[in-house]
Write an enzyme that holds these catalytic residues in place. Structure first.
Site, PDB file in Angstrom:
ATOM      1  N   ASN A 113       0.811  -1.228   0.000  1.00 39.30           N
ATOM      2  CA  ASN A 113       0.000   0.000   0.000  1.00 39.30           C
ATOM      3  C   ASN A 113       0.843   1.276   0.000  1.00 39.30           C
ATOM      4  O   ASN A 113       2.069   1.235   0.069  1.00 39.30           O
ATOM      5  CB  ASN A 113      -1.038  -0.017   1.137  1.00 39.30           C
ATOM      6  CG  ASN A 113      -0.433   0.025   2.518  1.00 39.30           C
ATOM      7  OD1 ASN A 113       0.598   0.627   2.730  1.00 39.30           O
ATOM      8  ND2 ASN A 113      -1.108  -0.610   3.460  1.00 39.30           N
ATOM      9  N   GLU A 353      -7.015  11.845  -2.557  1.00 42.46           N
ATOM     10  CA  GLU A 353      -5.586  11.944  -2.315  1.00 42.46           C
ATOM     11  C   GLU A 353      -4.891  12.360  -3.601  1.00 42.46           C
ATOM     12  O   GLU A 353      -5.245  11.909  -4.690  1.00 42.46           O
ATOM     13  CB  GLU A 353      -4.997  10.650  -1.755  1.00 42.46           C
ATOM     14  CG  GLU A 353      -5.454   9.402  -2.410  1.00 42.46           C
ATOM     15  CD  GLU A 353      -4.785   8.165  -1.815  1.00 42.46           C
ATOM     16  OE1 GLU A 353      -3.816   7.704  -2.440  1.00 42.46           O
ATOM     17  OE2 GLU A 353      -5.221   7.673  -0.769  1.00 42.46           O
ATOM     18  N   HIS A 438      -9.530  -0.711  -1.424  1.00 42.58           N
ATOM     19  CA  HIS A 438      -9.998  -0.625  -0.039  1.00 42.58           C
ATOM     20  C   HIS A 438     -11.230  -1.483   0.215  1.00 42.58           C
ATOM     21  O   HIS A 438     -12.276  -0.958   0.608  1.00 42.58           O
ATOM     22  CB  HIS A 438     -10.343   0.831   0.313  1.00 42.58           C
ATOM     23  CG  HIS A 438      -9.188   1.789   0.199  1.00 42.58           C
ATOM     24  ND1 HIS A 438      -9.355   3.154   0.162  1.00 42.58           N
ATOM     25  CD2 HIS A 438      -7.853   1.579   0.136  1.00 42.58           C
ATOM     26  CE1 HIS A 438      -8.171   3.750   0.072  1.00 42.58           C
ATOM     27  NE2 HIS A 438      -7.236   2.817   0.038  1.00 42.58           N
ATOM     28  N   ASN A 476      -8.519   6.669   3.928  1.00 39.92           N
ATOM     29  CA  ASN A 476      -7.831   5.385   3.735  1.00 39.92           C
ATOM     30  C   ASN A 476      -7.998   4.545   4.999  1.00 39.92           C
ATOM     31  O   ASN A 476      -7.954   5.070   6.109  1.00 39.92           O
ATOM     32  CB  ASN A 476      -6.347   5.633   3.472  1.00 39.92           C
ATOM     33  CG  ASN A 476      -6.129   6.780   2.507  1.00 39.92           C
ATOM     34  OD1 ASN A 476      -6.521   7.908   2.790  1.00 39.92           O
ATOM     35  ND2 ASN A 476      -5.554   6.507   1.388  1.00 39.92           N
TER      36      ASN A 476
HETATM   37  P1  FAD Z   1      -4.930  -7.610   4.748  1.00 37.59           P
HETATM   38  O1  FAD Z   1      -3.906  -6.584   5.006  1.00 37.59           O
HETATM   39  O2  FAD Z   1      -5.508  -7.692   3.379  1.00 37.59           O
HETATM   40  O3  FAD Z   1      -4.301  -9.021   5.163  1.00 37.59           O
HETATM   41  C1  FAD Z   1      -4.955 -10.243   4.936  1.00 37.59           C
HETATM   42  C2  FAD Z   1      -3.912 -11.338   4.743  1.00 37.59           C
HETATM   43  O4  FAD Z   1      -4.557 -12.617   4.798  1.00 37.59           O
HETATM   44  C3  FAD Z   1      -3.191 -11.278   3.406  1.00 37.59           C
HETATM   45  O5  FAD Z   1      -1.801 -11.306   3.616  1.00 37.59           O
HETATM   46  C4  FAD Z   1      -3.679 -12.540   2.670  1.00 37.59           C
HETATM   47  O6  FAD Z   1      -2.697 -13.105   1.816  1.00 37.59           O
HETATM   48  C5  FAD Z   1      -4.010 -13.472   3.819  1.00 37.59           C
HETATM   49  N1  FAD Z   1      -5.030 -14.483   3.474  1.00 37.59           N
HETATM   50  C6  FAD Z   1      -6.180 -14.301   2.794  1.00 37.59           C
HETATM   51  N2  FAD Z   1      -6.876 -15.466   2.720  1.00 37.59           N
HETATM   52  C7  FAD Z   1      -6.144 -16.395   3.377  1.00 37.59           C
HETATM   53  C8  FAD Z   1      -6.330 -17.789   3.637  1.00 37.59           C
HETATM   54  N3  FAD Z   1      -7.451 -18.436   3.234  1.00 37.59           N
HETATM   55  N4  FAD Z   1      -5.362 -18.462   4.315  1.00 37.59           N
HETATM   56  C9  FAD Z   1      -4.246 -17.812   4.744  1.00 37.59           C
HETATM   57  N5  FAD Z   1      -4.025 -16.484   4.524  1.00 37.59           N
HETATM   58  C10 FAD Z   1      -4.966 -15.790   3.847  1.00 37.59           C
HETATM   59  N6  FAD Z   1      -4.862   1.732   3.073  1.00 37.59           N
HETATM   60  C11 FAD Z   1      -4.515   2.845   3.738  1.00 37.59           C
HETATM   61  O7  FAD Z   1      -4.999   3.081   4.852  1.00 37.59           O
HETATM   62  N7  FAD Z   1      -3.595   3.721   3.198  1.00 37.59           N
HETATM   63  C12 FAD Z   1      -3.041   3.514   1.969  1.00 37.59           C
HETATM   64  O8  FAD Z   1      -2.191   4.320   1.521  1.00 37.59           O
HETATM   65  C13 FAD Z   1      -3.425   2.362   1.240  1.00 37.59           C
HETATM   66  N8  FAD Z   1      -2.934   2.129  -0.007  1.00 37.59           N
HETATM   67  C14 FAD Z   1      -3.235   0.947  -0.627  1.00 37.59           C
HETATM   68  C15 FAD Z   1      -2.633   0.652  -1.854  1.00 37.59           C
HETATM   69  C16 FAD Z   1      -2.847  -0.580  -2.456  1.00 37.59           C
HETATM   70  C17 FAD Z   1      -2.205  -0.885  -3.783  1.00 37.59           C
HETATM   71  C18 FAD Z   1      -3.680  -1.542  -1.831  1.00 37.59           C
HETATM   72  C19 FAD Z   1      -3.926  -2.892  -2.448  1.00 37.59           C
HETATM   73  C20 FAD Z   1      -4.278  -1.249  -0.618  1.00 37.59           C
HETATM   74  C21 FAD Z   1      -4.076  -0.020  -0.005  1.00 37.59           C
HETATM   75  N9  FAD Z   1      -4.653   0.295   1.213  1.00 37.59           N
HETATM   76  C22 FAD Z   1      -4.323   1.457   1.857  1.00 37.59           C
HETATM   77  C23 FAD Z   1      -5.604  -0.638   1.880  1.00 37.59           C
HETATM   78  C24 FAD Z   1      -4.976  -1.423   3.041  1.00 37.59           C
HETATM   79  O9  FAD Z   1      -3.759  -2.000   2.643  1.00 37.59           O
HETATM   80  C25 FAD Z   1      -5.989  -2.491   3.485  1.00 37.59           C
HETATM   81  O10 FAD Z   1      -7.164  -1.829   3.903  1.00 37.59           O
HETATM   82  C26 FAD Z   1      -5.462  -3.352   4.622  1.00 37.59           C
HETATM   83  O11 FAD Z   1      -4.291  -4.034   4.246  1.00 37.59           O
HETATM   84  C27 FAD Z   1      -6.510  -4.362   5.083  1.00 37.59           C
HETATM   85  O12 FAD Z   1      -6.050  -4.965   6.281  1.00 37.59           O
HETATM   86  P2  FAD Z   1      -6.633  -6.342   6.791  1.00 37.59           P
HETATM   87  O13 FAD Z   1      -6.034  -6.619   8.108  1.00 37.59           O
HETATM   88  O14 FAD Z   1      -8.116  -6.299   6.695  1.00 37.59           O
HETATM   89  O15 FAD Z   1      -6.176  -7.459   5.736  1.00 37.59           O
END
Ligand code: FAD
Length: 497
Positions: A113, A353, A438, A476
């Protein structure tokens, strides 16, 4: 190991999972984390762990044979290319109506991200999480999350002079000339490191356009913050390249977790089962929703309630570029880490942004990712005949987000006498309305779970990631995901263990 018994199993290593693992370990509980992506700790033949953005290679995409870049075209030319199938870092998951970008690997979305670490305005919080006490969030859990994530702010004097934020200063000037509020946005990228990059003193990452496919140096991803602390407790084990496929009640109590070990082409090389007293779903909004919807529909977790899979939103993401006049260059050197935004949420429903377009050449373009107050929510459902989970998001639903983003950019264009770019998302296509970065919702707090993420119907199962948040955060999302996880795990440790 196959057949093991563990007190706590965490599915996924993103924000929610990392907070849960650290706080449980600090409370003396042994935690096993299961992550389907790679560890991302070993350099490739170029000496770097992650692929650059201008030349994505085998490390860039999750099990695709062709890149799927958010900006598909440049100056009218398509820029996607073939890559070998590999468990790369960025998943562009296609649900038909929407392409959902997600990070894959130890650290989840923090690997890919933009690092923008935004705490929503307090006046907007009750619309984001209505059942949560805002005083507690703003006095305790947002500060705790910001400190745990290593959030820092840019030095304004440096912002005003450095070449690499010329694009952001143009964005600020245009916003302010049209009467909009420009806000500086904190980040988890180490701005002191970035200064040293600009001075030529250290290897470059933000100034080498490293975003989307991993960041080799300056970004404080979860690997450097929560997960490093969690590992240092000695109580947290992480199995990478392992994918959870099922969770079901075990006969002697607790849950049987079925896990597939995969190789770097995605082939299953072993299947394992582990018994866990408690399971935390932290696979991200999409990953957690897909698991829970399937497990409910197939009878593995029959008592989950009817809210599972509902309330999913795209945080109203739309992208757009504007073509500036020749006297408004945005710079050939652009930091990959955005640090400013335009706030027109209250009047027009959009927070935009000012994003980089780090092509390495002068483009005279201003580029924006807008977060908008979209009213639309989609639902995941089990498609038994195809053996997969579908999402009923409709592409046309983005029109309301486009209209909200236009509340900012139509006004700026008319003030500046400029027009939209039509070459970034196809030929003569203005809006990037096909995607989200997101994803939020699918196991919404106080609906699919109680007010602390305990899943209804199966004691000992929890959701603790973006799936808890009902589709929008007004900014974000990762600081809010982290702060909510801090709040919930504190309560769970105090009362359930
Ligand atoms: P995630 O961070 O998505 O983690 C989930 C993990 O679970 C992943 O590693 C995945 O591989 C794993 N997983 C999934 N299914 C399984 C399974 N069945 N078995 C084992 N493992 C599994 N947010 C911001 O606030 N600021 C930003 O600047 C920003 N920029 C972004 C830019 C990009 C390109 C992207 C893609 C996202 C961005 N985001 C940003 C969003 C932010 O990264 C996400 O909202 C956040 O990572 C979500 O967190 P989470 O804990 O819900 O899950």
């Amino acid at each position: 190991a196959n057949g093991a018994r563990v007190p706590v199993l965490v599915v996924g290593t993103g924000y929610g999972g990392s907070v849960a693992a650290l706080r449980l370990a600090q409370a003396g509980v042994d935690v096993h984390m299961v992550e389907m992506g790679m560890t991302w700790d070993t350099p490739g033949s170029d000496g770097k762990i992650f692929s650059g953005m201008r030349s994505p290679d085998y490390r860039a995409y999750w099990l695709r044979t062709r890149t799927k870049q958010p900006l598909s075209n440049f100056l009218g030319f398509p820029i996607d290319k073939d890559v070998p199938k590999y468990t790369g870092i960025l998943d562009a998951e296609d649900f038909g109506g929407i392409l959902v970008y997600q990070g894959r690997g130890v650290g989840g979305g923090s690997l890919v991200n933009g690092g923008m670490a935004v705490t929503p305005k307090r006046s907007r919080f009750s619309a984001i999480l209505p059942s949560v006490n805002a005083d507690e969030m703003y006095n305790v859990y947002y500060p705790r999350a910001n400190s745990g994530l290593g959030v820092n702010e840019i030095d304004r004097a440096w912002f005003d002079t450095t070449d690499c934020y010329q694009y952001a200063r143009v964005g600020r000037k245009h916003a302010q000339r049209s009467g909009f509020e420009f806000v500086y946005v904190p980040n988890v990228y180490d701005f002191n490191y970035m200064k040293q990059e600009a001075a030529g003193a250290v290897p470059k990452s933000a100034l080498n356009a490293e975003i989307l496919y991993g960041n080799n140096y300056g970004k404080k991803s979860l690997q450097k913050t929560y997960l490093a602390q969690a590992k240092a407790t000695g109580r947290v084990a992480i199995s990478a390249q392992h994918r959870v496929t099922s969770v079901s009640p075990a006969s002697g109590g607790g849950y049987t977790v079925a896990i597939e070990q995969i190789d770097t082409t995605g082939n299953v090389v072993a299947t394992k089962t582990v018994t866990a007293a408690r399971v935390f779903f932290a696979a991200g909004s999409v990953g957690t929703s897909k698991l829970l919807v399937k497990l409910k529909a197939t009878g593995a977790l029959p008592n989950l309630n009817g809210e599972i899979g509902k309330g999913w939103g795209d945080n109203g993401n739309v992208m757009v570029g504007r073509a500036n006049h020749l006297w408004d260059p945005t710079g050939s050197l652009q930091s990959g880490m955005p640090t400013g935004g335009i706030d027109n949420w209250d009047a027009g429903g959009a927070f935009a942004e000012v994003a980089p377009l780090p092509t390495g050449i002068e483009t005279y373009a201003s580029f924006y990712l807008s977060i908008t107050n979209t009213p639309h929510r989609a639902e995941f459902s089990w498609n038994g005949s195809a053996g997969r989970v579908d999402l009923n998001w409709q592409t046309a639903w983005k029109q309301s987000s486009i209209d909200m983003a236009k509340s900012i950019f139509d006004k700026i264009n008319s003030k500046e006498g400029t027009i939209y770019r039509t070459d970034l998302f196809g030929t003569y296509k203005i809006w990037g309305d096909h995607l989200t970065y997101h994803p939020l919702g699918g196991a919404v707090l106080n609906k699919a779970t109680d007010n602390y993420g305990r899943l209804h119907g199966h004691p000992g199962l929890y959701a603790i990631d973006g799936s808890l948040i009902p589709g929008n955060t007004s900014v974000n999302p990762f600081v809010t995901i982290t702060a909510l996880a801090e709040r919930n795990i504190e309560k769970i440790i105090a009362t359930d263990l």
